[in-house]
Design an enzyme around this catalytic site. Structure first.
Site, short mmCIF file in Angstrom:
data_model
loop_
_atom_site.label_atom_id
_atom_site.label_comp_id
_atom_site.label_asym_id
_atom_site.label_seq_id
_atom_site.Cartn_x
_atom_site.Cartn_y
_atom_site.Cartn_z
N THR A 145 32.34 41.78 44.08
CA THR A 145 32.44 42.83 43.04
C THR A 145 31.23 43.74 43.12
OG1 THR A 145 33.60 41.27 41.59
CG2 THR A 145 32.60 43.20 40.54
N ARG B 67 46.84 37.93 41.08
CA ARG B 67 45.75 37.47 40.23
C ARG B 67 44.91 38.67 39.81
NH1 ARG B 67 39.71 37.43 40.44
NH2 ARG B 67 39.06 35.78 39.01
N ILE B 68 44.66 38.74 38.51
CA ILE B 68 43.82 39.80 37.95
C ILE B 68 42.57 39.15 37.37
CG2 ILE B 68 43.65 41.50 36.10
CD1 ILE B 68 46.62 42.12 36.61
N GLY B 69 41.41 39.71 37.66
CA GLY B 69 40.16 39.16 37.18
C GLY B 69 39.59 39.98 36.03
N THR C 124 29.75 40.80 36.66
CA THR C 124 30.24 40.18 37.88
C THR C 124 30.01 38.69 37.79
OG1 THR C 124 29.91 40.00 40.28
CG2 THR C 124 27.99 40.60 38.99
N GLY C 125 30.87 37.94 38.45
CA GLY C 125 30.68 36.49 38.45
C GLY C 125 31.99 35.76 38.22
#
Lengths: 198, 130
Positions: B1, B29-31, B51-52
């Site tokens: 990211t 898949r959505i983050g 991010t992470g």
């Protein structure tokens, strides 16, 4: 008149054994992107233009996990997502499931500015991209040899890999397989612990 | 990211985040990155990019929480960043970068490292990993 400030990131969760030369390459990219943003700010560009400009640069360089150099799905393809937000009126735009848009962040901005919506995904986002005339490329453009190797490792370990973005040449990565049995909770058929790191 | 946050000379904040997601993820898949309030947020007070561990960031509405504690607890930017990283991540690992309308810049993370860089008009500039 206030003072400008800028920050960039290339992801969290870093391979503790990352070679020094790889660390230096990452720092050079971050520095280059910072300087790009600083130049724009000194030219009185508004903040929304600067964040898009900088993220486009990060997406184009394959070093980090975005745009070219994105992590791969289980099928060996790339699906990208991005979002952007403009503080003063909290306008926002987001996209997911992109496979051919060269710069997802620019499409997210177009969602914000050229559509009545805040978030478009998958075929709808791709169709919007075509209508807006943004640059489209084949999905293969985003795929790198390093990431193909990482995917192979992940499949062999039957896990979702930690996103150590700049792989060591020998692909010395960790997977969460060892912790797989610690928790009975599962998601998508895999132990929840596999999903812990990005 | 990857992400970028900026405050310009007019005090306008903005934030942007972009990602390819998880290696070997399921298609579809959505983050956290495209979720406003989770991976990205900007208001008249601040701009934040995270991010992470995506699912932890979503649970914590991490980016929005930085702005919220500034608004409701009266914390300054770095205090707000430290607070959400320490108190809101629910054992997840993540990091974030943030700027405020007053020209401040801050970052925080509880992972072992985060690729980051920041600069201010006063001449401060720093790039780091660990």
């Amino acid at each position: 008149m206030g003072k400008w400030a800028i920050a960039v990131h290339g992801g969290a969760g870093v391979d503790p054994n990352l070679p020094v030369q790889r660390q230096e390459a990452a720092k050079q990219l971050l520095t280059r992107c910072l300087n790009l943003g600083i130049s724009a700010l000194r030219s009185n560009c508004p903040s929304i233009d600067v964040v898009e400009l900088v993220v486009r640069e990060l997406e184009t360089d394959p070093l980090f996990n975005s745009g070219r150099g994105s992590a791969l799905t289980e099928n060996g393809t790339v699906e990208m997502e991005a979002s952007i937000m403009d503080g003063p009126k909290r306008r926002c735009g987001a996209v997911s499931g992109l496979t051919t848009v060269k710069n997802p962040i620019s499409l997210a901005r177009l969602v914000m500015e050229k559509s009545p919506h805040s978030y478009l995904a998958f075929s709808g986002a791709e169709e919007f991209a075509r209508q807006q005339g943004v640059e489209l490329v084949d999905n293969e453009y985003f795929i790198t040899e390093e990431n193909l190797g990482m995917l192979k490792l992940a499949k062999e370990a039957n896990s979702i890999l930690f996103d150590y973005r700049i792989p060591n040449g020998g692909f010395e990565t960790c997977s969460a397989g060892a912790a797989a049995t610690d928790s009975p909770l599962q998601m998508n058929g895999l132990p929840i612990s596999l999903y812990a790191p990005e | 990211t990857v992400g970028c946050v900026v405050v310009d000379q007019e005090g306008r904040c903005a934030a942007a985040t972009s990602t390819g997601g998880l290696m070997n993820k399921r298609t579809g898949r959505i983050g956290d990155s495209p979720l406003i309030g989770a991976g990205t947020y900007a208001s008249n007070l601040c701009g934040v990019s995270c991010t992470g561990e995506g699912e932890a960031i979503i649970r914590a509405t991490l980016a929005r929480d930085v702005a919220a504690v500034m608004e409701y607890k009266g914390l300054c930017l770095q205090e707000a960043v430290d607070f959400v990283i320490k108190e809101r991540l629910d054992e997840g690992q993540a990091g974030l970068i943030a700027v405020s309308k007053n020209g401040e810049v801050a970052c925080g993370f509880n992972a072992n490292g985060m690729f980051r860089g920041c600069a201010t008009e006063d001449g401060f500039m720093e790039v780091g990993i660990w």
